[in-house]
Design an enzyme around this catalytic site. Sequence first.
Site, mmCIF file in Angstrom:
data_model
loop_
_atom_site.group_PDB
_atom_site.id
_atom_site.type_symbol
_atom_site.label_atom_id
_atom_site.label_comp_id
_atom_site.label_asym_id
_atom_site.label_seq_id
_atom_site.Cartn_x
_atom_site.Cartn_y
_atom_site.Cartn_z
ATOM 1 N N TYR A 143 0.859 -1.180 0.000
ATOM 2 C CA TYR A 143 0.000 0.000 0.000
ATOM 3 C C TYR A 143 0.903 1.241 0.000
ATOM 4 O O TYR A 143 1.470 1.599 1.024
ATOM 5 C CB TYR A 143 -0.898 -0.067 1.246
ATOM 6 C CG TYR A 143 -1.874 1.059 1.474
ATOM 7 C CD1 TYR A 143 -1.973 2.163 0.635
ATOM 8 C CD2 TYR A 143 -2.747 1.008 2.563
ATOM 9 C CE1 TYR A 143 -2.881 3.177 0.866
ATOM 10 C CE2 TYR A 143 -3.669 2.019 2.810
ATOM 11 C CZ TYR A 143 -3.717 3.104 1.970
ATOM 12 O OH TYR A 143 -4.615 4.112 2.209
ATOM 13 N N LYS A 173 -1.382 -1.140 -4.138
ATOM 14 C CA LYS A 173 -2.425 -0.121 -4.020
ATOM 15 C C LYS A 173 -1.687 1.198 -4.058
ATOM 16 O O LYS A 173 -0.885 1.492 -3.165
ATOM 17 C CB LYS A 173 -3.185 -0.278 -2.709
ATOM 18 C CG LYS A 173 -4.136 0.868 -2.448
ATOM 19 C CD LYS A 173 -4.678 0.773 -1.057
ATOM 20 C CE LYS A 173 -5.635 1.873 -0.713
ATOM 21 N NZ LYS A 173 -5.328 3.194 -1.216
ATOM 22 N N GLU A 202 -10.539 10.673 -7.599
ATOM 23 C CA GLU A 202 -10.877 11.767 -8.509
ATOM 24 C C GLU A 202 -10.059 11.727 -9.799
ATOM 25 O O GLU A 202 -10.317 12.457 -10.744
ATOM 26 C CB GLU A 202 -10.727 13.127 -7.801
ATOM 27 C CG GLU A 202 -9.386 13.411 -7.127
ATOM 28 C CD GLU A 202 -9.273 12.790 -5.718
ATOM 29 O OE1 GLU A 202 -9.764 11.676 -5.492
ATOM 30 O OE2 GLU A 202 -8.653 13.451 -4.866
#
Length: 320
Positions: A143, A173, A202
């Site tokens: 991550y 990730k 976004e």
Amino acid sequence: MASPKRRLQGLVAATITPMTEHGEINFSVIGQYVDYLVEEQGVKNIFVNGTTGEGLSLSISERCRVAEEWVTRGRNKLDQIVIHVGALSLKESQELAQHAAKIGADGIAVIAPFFLKPWNKDILVNFLKEVAAAAPALPFYYYHIPALTGVKIRAEELLDGIQEKIPTFQGLKFSDTDLLDFGQCVDQNRQRQFAFLFGVDEQLLSALVMGATGAVGSTYNYLGKKTNQMLEAFERKDFSSALNYQFCIQRFINFVVKLGFGVSQTKAIMTLVSGIPMGPPRLPLQKVSREFTDHVEAKLKSLDFLSFTDLKDGNLEPCS
Ligand SMILES: CC(=O)N[C@H](C=O)[C@@H](O)[C@H](O)[C@H](O)CO
Ligand SMILES: CC(=O)C(=O)O
């Protein structure tokens, strides 16, 4: 041992940890939360105890109980459940990894330790390797979230040769806006079946173009359906519709970013949209103001993101 699954793909909701007004974990709504994700948002993968889940603000025993509840409630309903087991203490991280394996999670993810930090790639890989080895049957994900950990080792560099060190390594990730780094992770590992999961909701469309195979994020809790429409448009190569969906999602995120957007806000927004009480965050996070909730509610309605729109048509700016 968990049965081998196909590569993690599509949307993964970073779960919120619901809490009571007294700051205890509210386990009682997790079953309902699973149903909401699957039925209302079309999201069938979850990422538990990460940033959004305030994983690092929970005690080890709380983290275990939260993971267990999601696995129990998600059984036969969710596709994959990844548990974030990163911690400052290698021992704790290993304990959490073993526990995730024991309860039948589908994978584990780890952030870089962020107080005493690894200062180069090899040290970070050694740390990750020790955690992964505690759950040798579970797919392992790194991550990458440099803005929060302060560990800025590039993901592309980290991935170079990682499978030799960590045989269970399954993907990344990537919660950063550096699309050069992300693109090179994909480009240099085309021969491998890694999952490349993007974590900046976004900007997901840009990451899809770069080869993202899925996405992990906080907004998929309540914008999962909208984001799935974007993924479908992308899949059928209808890029203009995909862009419309991304812009629509951006309009909402941009609105909340300007008000101040973080985990506390995510809890309030999810409560509003799903009707399931997520409760306040835990200190050091602060509960959002009533004013924030009112502003967000009006925005959600104007974008037609809430199912009970009661605005006049003229005030609507819905996304197709
Ligand atoms: C820092 C952070 O929490 N990032 C989340 C996941 O990585 C995202 O899902 C963001 O919440 C989202 O992209 C909104 O900025
Ligand atoms: C957003 C995300 O992936 C997390 O909450 O960890």
